[in-house]
Design a protein around this motif. Structure first.
Motif, short mmCIF file in Angstrom:
data_model
loop_
_atom_site.label_atom_id
_atom_site.label_comp_id
_atom_site.label_asym_id
_atom_site.label_seq_id
_atom_site.Cartn_x
_atom_site.Cartn_y
_atom_site.Cartn_z
N UNK A 189 0.85 -1.19 0.00
CA UNK A 189 0.00 0.00 0.00
C UNK A 189 0.88 1.24 0.00
N UNK A 190 0.66 2.17 -0.93
CA UNK A 190 1.46 3.40 -0.93
C UNK A 190 1.23 4.21 0.35
N UNK A 191 2.30 4.86 0.82
CA UNK A 191 2.22 5.63 2.06
C UNK A 191 1.22 6.78 1.95
N UNK A 192 1.09 7.36 0.76
CA UNK A 192 0.13 8.45 0.57
C UNK A 192 -1.29 7.97 0.86
N UNK A 193 -1.61 6.76 0.41
CA UNK A 193 -2.95 6.22 0.65
C UNK A 193 -3.17 5.96 2.14
N UNK A 194 -2.15 5.45 2.81
CA UNK A 194 -2.26 5.19 4.25
C UNK A 194 -2.47 6.50 5.01
N UNK A 195 -1.74 7.54 4.64
CA UNK A 195 -1.91 8.84 5.30
C UNK A 195 -3.29 9.43 5.02
#
Length: 128
Positions: A99-105
C-alpha cells in the motif's frame, strides 16, 4: 540350581510419549482459536516494537480496498459508523506492505476527521 537373572526395570517412555502428544494437541487447538488474518495481506515489517494481535482491525489491501471482518467498506469513515460496541476512539489498521504511504496517510486523515482519537498500525516484527 541357577539363580534367575535380575529383571531390568523398564523406563516409562510410553507415559512420556503420551504427555508430549497431549501437549502437542493442546497447542495445536489453542493456536487455532484466534481469528485468522486476511490471507492476501502482507503486513509491514518493523523492528524492536512491542505489540499484540489486533482483535478487530480495519484491513487495507494493496489497492486501497478497505475490509472489516471480510466485509468491503466504501470509505474509512464507514468503519466508524458501524453499529456495534467497538471503541471508536482507537482504530487498529492492518495495511498491506504494498500500500502506498500516501494512501495510508489519506485513510488515517479520513479516520481522524470521522472521530478517531488514536490510530494503531499492525505490523510484523522484523528479525534484524
Amino acid at each position: 540350581m541357577k539363580r534367575p537373572a535380575p529383571r531390568r526395570t523398564r523406563e516409562p517412555t510410553i507415559a512420556l510419549i503420551n504427555i508430549v502428544f497431549l501437549m502437542l494437541v493442546f497447542f495445536m487447538v489453542a493456536g487455532t482459536l484466534a481469528p485468522s488474518m486476511e490471507r492476501d495481506v502482507e503486513l509491514v515489517e518493523t523492528a524492536a516494537l512491542e505489540g499484540r494481535a489486533p482483535p478487530d482491525a480495519l484491513v487495507i489491501a494493496a489497492d486501497g480496498q478497505l475490509r472489516y471482518r471480510g466485509t468491503v467498506l466504501t470509505s474509512a469513515s464507514a468503519y466508524l459508523d458501524r453499529p456495534d460496541s467497538r471503541d471508536r476512539a482507537v482504530v487498529r489498521l492492518m495495511p498491506d506492505r504494498a500500500l502506498p504511504a500516501d494512501d495510508l496517510l489519506r485513510i488515517g486523515a479520513e479516520l481522524r476527521a470521522a472521530g478517531a482519537d488514536r490510530i494503531v498500525i499492525a505490523t510484523t516484527r522484523s528479525l534484524q
